[in-house]
Design a protein around this motif. Sequence first.
Motif, PDB file in Angstrom:
ATOM      1  N   LYS A  25      10.860  13.799  -3.235  1.00  0.00           N
ATOM      2  CA  LYS A  25      10.316  13.172  -4.441  1.00  0.00           C
ATOM      3  C   LYS A  25       9.871  11.742  -4.142  1.00  0.00           C
ATOM      4  CE  LYS A  25      11.755  14.990  -8.289  1.00  0.00           C
ATOM      5  NZ  LYS A  25      12.802  15.423  -9.176  1.00  0.00           N
ATOM      6  N   VAL A  26       8.579  11.492  -4.341  1.00  0.00           N
ATOM      7  CA  VAL A  26       8.033  10.144  -4.092  1.00  0.00           C
ATOM      8  C   VAL A  26       7.046   9.812  -5.211  1.00  0.00           C
ATOM      9  CG1 VAL A  26       8.232  10.310  -1.572  1.00  0.00           C
ATOM     10  CG2 VAL A  26       6.114  11.033  -2.696  1.00  0.00           C
ATOM     11  N   TRP A  27       6.606   8.573  -5.239  1.00  0.00           N
ATOM     12  CA  TRP A  27       5.543   8.180  -6.167  1.00  0.00           C
ATOM     13  C   TRP A  27       4.191   8.310  -5.463  1.00  0.00           C
ATOM     14  CZ3 TRP A  27       6.825   7.569 -11.079  1.00  0.00           C
ATOM     15  CH2 TRP A  27       8.106   7.116 -11.415  1.00  0.00           C
ATOM     16  N   ASP A  28       3.202   8.821  -6.210  1.00  0.00           N
ATOM     17  CA  ASP A  28       1.824   8.845  -5.722  1.00  0.00           C
ATOM     18  C   ASP A  28       1.024   7.807  -6.500  1.00  0.00           C
ATOM     19  OD1 ASP A  28       2.402  10.937  -4.049  1.00  0.00           O
ATOM     20  OD2 ASP A  28       1.593  12.482  -5.399  1.00  0.00           O
ATOM     21  N   VAL A  29       0.234   7.028  -5.788  1.00  0.00           N
ATOM     22  CA  VAL A  29      -0.595   6.008  -6.434  1.00  0.00           C
ATOM     23  C   VAL A  29      -2.054   6.474  -6.404  1.00  0.00           C
ATOM     24  CG1 VAL A  29      -1.329   3.596  -6.405  1.00  0.00           C
ATOM     25  CG2 VAL A  29       0.994   4.212  -5.677  1.00  0.00           C
ATOM     26  N   TYR A  30      -2.568   6.824  -7.576  1.00  0.00           N
ATOM     27  CA  TYR A  30      -3.958   7.259  -7.681  1.00  0.00           C
ATOM     28  C   TYR A  30      -4.837   6.104  -8.145  1.00  0.00           C
ATOM     29  CZ  TYR A  30      -2.658  12.204  -7.458  1.00  0.00           C
ATOM     30  OH  TYR A  30      -2.194  13.425  -7.067  1.00  0.00           O
ATOM     31  N   LEU A  44       4.392  -2.729  -8.936  1.00  0.00           N
ATOM     32  CA  LEU A  44       4.185  -1.796  -7.840  1.00  0.00           C
ATOM     33  C   LEU A  44       4.590  -2.492  -6.535  1.00  0.00           C
ATOM     34  CD1 LEU A  44       2.758   0.990  -7.084  1.00  0.00           C
ATOM     35  CD2 LEU A  44       0.743  -0.394  -6.629  1.00  0.00           C
ATOM     36  N   PRO A  45       5.406  -1.828  -5.670  1.00  0.00           N
ATOM     37  CA  PRO A  45       5.817  -2.500  -4.429  1.00  0.00           C
ATOM     38  C   PRO A  45       4.634  -2.799  -3.498  1.00  0.00           C
ATOM     39  CG  PRO A  45       6.828  -0.308  -4.623  1.00  0.00           C
ATOM     40  CD  PRO A  45       6.010  -0.513  -5.839  1.00  0.00           C
ATOM     41  N   LEU A  46       4.518  -4.046  -3.134  1.00  0.00           N
ATOM     42  CA  LEU A  46       3.382  -4.496  -2.335  1.00  0.00           C
ATOM     43  C   LEU A  46       3.891  -5.185  -1.074  1.00  0.00           C
ATOM     44  CD1 LEU A  46       1.493  -6.200  -5.297  1.00  0.00           C
ATOM     45  CD2 LEU A  46       0.919  -3.986  -4.298  1.00  0.00           C
ATOM     46  N   THR A  47       3.009  -5.328  -0.108  1.00  0.00           N
ATOM     47  CA  THR A  47       3.397  -6.003   1.134  1.00  0.00           C
ATOM     48  C   THR A  47       2.983  -7.469   1.134  1.00  0.00           C
ATOM     49  OG1 THR A  47       1.299  -5.443   2.140  1.00  0.00           O
ATOM     50  CG2 THR A  47       3.115  -3.883   2.459  1.00  0.00           C
ATOM     51  N   GLY A  48       2.161  -7.860   0.166  1.00  0.00           N
ATOM     52  CA  GLY A  48       1.671  -9.232   0.145  1.00  0.00           C
ATOM     53  C   GLY A  48       0.318  -9.384   0.821  1.00  0.00           C
ATOM     54  N   ASN A  49      -0.177  -8.306   1.403  1.00  0.00           N
ATOM     55  CA  ASN A  49      -1.497  -8.389   2.039  1.00  0.00           C
ATOM     56  C   ASN A  49      -2.600  -8.143   1.008  1.00  0.00           C
ATOM     57  OD1 ASN A  49      -3.247  -8.859   4.077  1.00  0.00           O
ATOM     58  ND2 ASN A  49      -2.682  -7.078   5.313  1.00  0.00           N
ATOM     59  N   MET A  50      -3.814  -8.436   1.416  1.00  0.00           N
ATOM     60  CA  MET A  50      -4.954  -8.279   0.511  1.00  0.00           C
ATOM     61  C   MET A  50      -6.173  -7.915   1.341  1.00  0.00           C
ATOM     62  SD  MET A  50      -6.712 -11.102  -1.926  1.00  0.00           S
ATOM     63  CE  MET A  50      -5.274 -11.491  -2.878  1.00  0.00           C
ATOM     64  N   VAL A  51      -7.091  -7.149   0.770  1.00  0.00           N
ATOM     65  CA  VAL A  51      -8.308  -6.837   1.523  1.00  0.00           C
ATOM     66  C   VAL A  51      -9.525  -7.018   0.621  1.00  0.00           C
ATOM     67  CG1 VAL A  51      -8.474  -4.354   1.079  1.00  0.00           C
ATOM     68  CG2 VAL A  51      -9.200  -5.238   3.286  1.00  0.00           C
ATOM     69  N   ILE A  70      -1.645  -2.507   1.908  1.00  0.00           N
ATOM     70  CA  ILE A  70      -1.427  -3.314   0.713  1.00  0.00           C
ATOM     71  C   ILE A  70      -0.244  -2.807  -0.104  1.00  0.00           C
ATOM     72  CG2 ILE A  70      -2.456  -3.933  -1.504  1.00  0.00           C
ATOM     73  CD1 ILE A  70      -5.056  -4.306  -0.052  1.00  0.00           C
ATOM     74  N   ILE A  71      -0.180  -1.480  -0.236  1.00  0.00           N
ATOM     75  CA  ILE A  71       0.929  -0.890  -0.990  1.00  0.00           C
ATOM     76  C   ILE A  71       2.082  -0.629  -0.017  1.00  0.00           C
ATOM     77  CG2 ILE A  71       1.631   1.041  -2.462  1.00  0.00           C
ATOM     78  CD1 ILE A  71      -1.361   1.501  -3.035  1.00  0.00           C
ATOM     79  N   ASP A  72       3.290  -0.968  -0.423  1.00  0.00           N
ATOM     80  CA  ASP A  72       4.457  -0.740   0.430  1.00  0.00           C
ATOM     81  C   ASP A  72       4.903   0.717   0.246  1.00  0.00           C
ATOM     82  OD1 ASP A  72       6.723  -0.863   1.921  1.00  0.00           O
ATOM     83  OD2 ASP A  72       7.442  -2.750   1.041  1.00  0.00           O
ATOM     84  N   LEU A  73       4.261   1.622   0.965  1.00  0.00           N
ATOM     85  CA  LEU A  73       4.462   3.062   0.747  1.00  0.00           C
ATOM     86  C   LEU A  73       5.915   3.523   0.953  1.00  0.00           C
ATOM     87  CD1 LEU A  73       1.121   4.477   2.238  1.00  0.00           C
ATOM     88  CD2 LEU A  73       1.702   4.185  -0.167  1.00  0.00           C
ATOM     89  N   PRO A  74       6.651   2.996   1.946  1.00  0.00           N
ATOM     90  CA  PRO A  74       8.051   3.440   2.085  1.00  0.00           C
ATOM     91  C   PRO A  74       8.888   3.153   0.832  1.00  0.00           C
ATOM     92  CG  PRO A  74       7.352   2.356   4.096  1.00  0.00           C
ATOM     93  CD  PRO A  74       6.240   2.164   3.092  1.00  0.00           C
ATOM     94  N   LYS A  75       8.535   2.102   0.103  1.00  0.00           N
ATOM     95  CA  LYS A  75       9.303   1.785  -1.117  1.00  0.00           C
ATOM     96  C   LYS A  75       8.984   2.737  -2.267  1.00  0.00           C
ATOM     97  CE  LYS A  75      10.774  -2.911  -0.479  1.00  0.00           C
ATOM     98  NZ  LYS A  75      10.117  -4.213  -0.435  1.00  0.00           N
ATOM     99  N   GLU A  96       7.995   8.395   2.604  1.00  0.00           N
ATOM    100  CA  GLU A  96       7.151   7.424   1.898  1.00  0.00           C
ATOM    101  C   GLU A  96       6.227   8.080   0.877  1.00  0.00           C
ATOM    102  OE1 GLU A  96       3.702   6.101   4.766  1.00  0.00           O
ATOM    103  OE2 GLU A  96       5.634   5.765   5.775  1.00  0.00           O
ATOM    104  N   GLY A  97       5.764   7.264  -0.043  1.00  0.00           N
ATOM    105  CA  GLY A  97       4.856   7.733  -1.084  1.00  0.00           C
ATOM    106  C   GLY A  97       3.431   7.848  -0.555  1.00  0.00           C
ATOM    107  N   ASN A  98       2.522   8.238  -1.455  1.00  0.00           N
ATOM    108  CA  ASN A  98       1.129   8.462  -1.045  1.00  0.00           C
ATOM    109  C   ASN A  98       0.189   7.631  -1.885  1.00  0.00           C
ATOM    110  OD1 ASN A  98       1.842  10.803   0.685  1.00  0.00           O
ATOM    111  ND2 ASN A  98       2.404  11.699  -1.293  1.00  0.00           N
ATOM    112  N   MET A  99      -0.975   7.359  -1.314  1.00  0.00           N
ATOM    113  CA  MET A  99      -2.041   6.787  -2.140  1.00  0.00           C
ATOM    114  C   MET A  99      -3.280   7.655  -2.022  1.00  0.00           C
ATOM    115  SD  MET A  99      -3.509   3.453  -0.064  1.00  0.00           S
ATOM    116  CE  MET A  99      -5.118   3.539  -0.862  1.00  0.00           C
ATOM    117  N   ALA A 100      -4.065   7.696  -3.103  1.00  0.00           N
ATOM    118  CA  ALA A 100      -5.300   8.475  -3.101  1.00  0.00           C
ATOM    119  C   ALA A 100      -6.354   7.691  -3.859  1.00  0.00           C
ATOM    120  CB  ALA A 100      -5.074   9.824  -3.758  1.00  0.00           C
ATOM    121  N   MET A 101      -7.583   7.848  -3.437  1.00  0.00           N
ATOM    122  CA  MET A 101      -8.680   7.082  -4.058  1.00  0.00           C
ATOM    123  C   MET A 101      -9.802   8.056  -4.372  1.00  0.00           C
ATOM    124  SD  MET A 101      -9.631   3.609  -4.262  1.00  0.00           S
ATOM    125  CE  MET A 101      -8.563   2.921  -3.010  1.00  0.00           C
TER     126      MET A 101
END
Lengths: 257, 261
Positions: free
Chosen positions: B126-131, B177-184, B114-119, B72-77
């Motif tokens: 090789k994966v996508w990182d979401v910054y 961006l692949p999402l799960t449909g959730n929201m926070v 929120i982000i569908d990281l496996p997608k 899966e991909g990564n997210m960073a904030m």
Amino acid sequence: MSSSQEKPQLIVDGKRLDGRAFEELRPISIKTNVIRNAAGSAYIEWGTNKILAAVYGPTEALPKHTADPERAVIKCRYMMAPFSSLEDHGRTGPNRRAIEISKVTKEVFENVVLLENFPGTEINIYVEVLQSDGGTRAAGVTAAAVAMASSGIPMSDVPFGVSIGKIGDTLVVDLNKIEDNYSDADMPMVIGPKQGNLLLLQMDGNLTKEEVTSAISLAKKAGEVISKLQSDALKEPYLKTLEKYKNEAPSQQGNKE
Amino acid sequence: MKNTTSYEYIKELLSKGSREDGRKSNDFRKYTIEKGTMPNAEGSATVNLGYTRVIAGVKVVLGSPMKDRPNEGNMAMSAELLPLASPDFETGPPSPEAIELARVVDRGIRAANIIDLPKLFIEEEKVWDVYTDLYVLNFDGNLFDACTLAATTAILSARMPKYENEQVIREGNLGKLPLTGNMVTSCTFGSVAGNMILDMNANEESFASARLTIANDENVVRAMQKGLEGSFTEKEVADMLEVTFEKSKELRKSINNSIGE
């Protein structure tokens, strides 16, 4: 960068890729008083560049060893947001390019701000590039000059910035990102319009002596437009007030001439 | 620095159930959410919450997976309290406050999946990182809720670059961006002179003894963070949870309105 790609044709049928004539600036809009906490601030949209500039101070210069007992010191930070470009995520924190631009920007304001009015203090200039499309240092100085003037800190002149480039054998005004990537020369300048002196001058690529001279004249010519936009932006908040009092004036009594 | 006159004033107002700007204890200030304000970024949003203004910018870039999650991909904030936003913010490496802010916003979004990281998996190694970068442009309190609104909106409205022939394509016809449909969303409360108030402005924050951020979605709490030296009773926490679930309906609606879905 895109050096691996083929060089695109930047001039087609006498027009540039975005349809501009050689001496035409991108659309520019400037707004003051955009950051409530700052002493002065300005937001500039220059083409698709979006830049915020703010001025804080004069305040006591800290740490104390940076203070000058004779005059104010200027501190400047120019930064590009990590999300400002269409390419990859930018590195967080200032890189060597940002530090150099911060330095030459600072030197512009050391020239025009009446530093001796505020001994022992510091004046901070912040230029934050939120979205970039080439020419951000010129646009940043242009915005910072408006921010400085709107703070009320006395200046001898309100400088403007613009970059002149060369595409093939043609000098063009105000390179955008793609032109900048493939141009034959780029010469960013900041000019004090009163005397017409150069306060910032950088260049890379290849230019003949004659072309350098022509580039400076082109920058001054473009500056007439930019200076007008700066001065309009500075007047704008006061026009509203003026309008308000104009409307109220007739109802006031005892206001004989 | 405590301005005692102002503290007394705020305290007196609160004892009458009122606040400096006329709000009740559990009112948000007026806010606006605008998506796509920085179109070079794959996703972006500007939020004004009272005089607080923040921008979230999302960049999606090529990266490599974490060792323990190879598929899966990564997210960073990260968050920047820009020195241009307040005379109290200084140039330099991120302050503990900026790091806390980024981590709390990150936790809510991460926990809510929120982000569908496996997608975001491309191929082996090789994966996508979401910054997501949070930029504070003007400070007048409650950065937590403003940044969560901005980050959520920016992520929910982000486009997805393509990876073709070992090249990243960022322009043209792109998907989402692949999402799960959730929201926070989040609600942040402060304890000021013994009163629990929602969405403190900077002046109120300067007098707060304790602070609680609650991030939630429609059904569950997703992240919490208590801050400052004071404390909360069990009852106070229960009350704040109650208010949060109520208030978050409106926040989710505002995000949906701004992303136009």
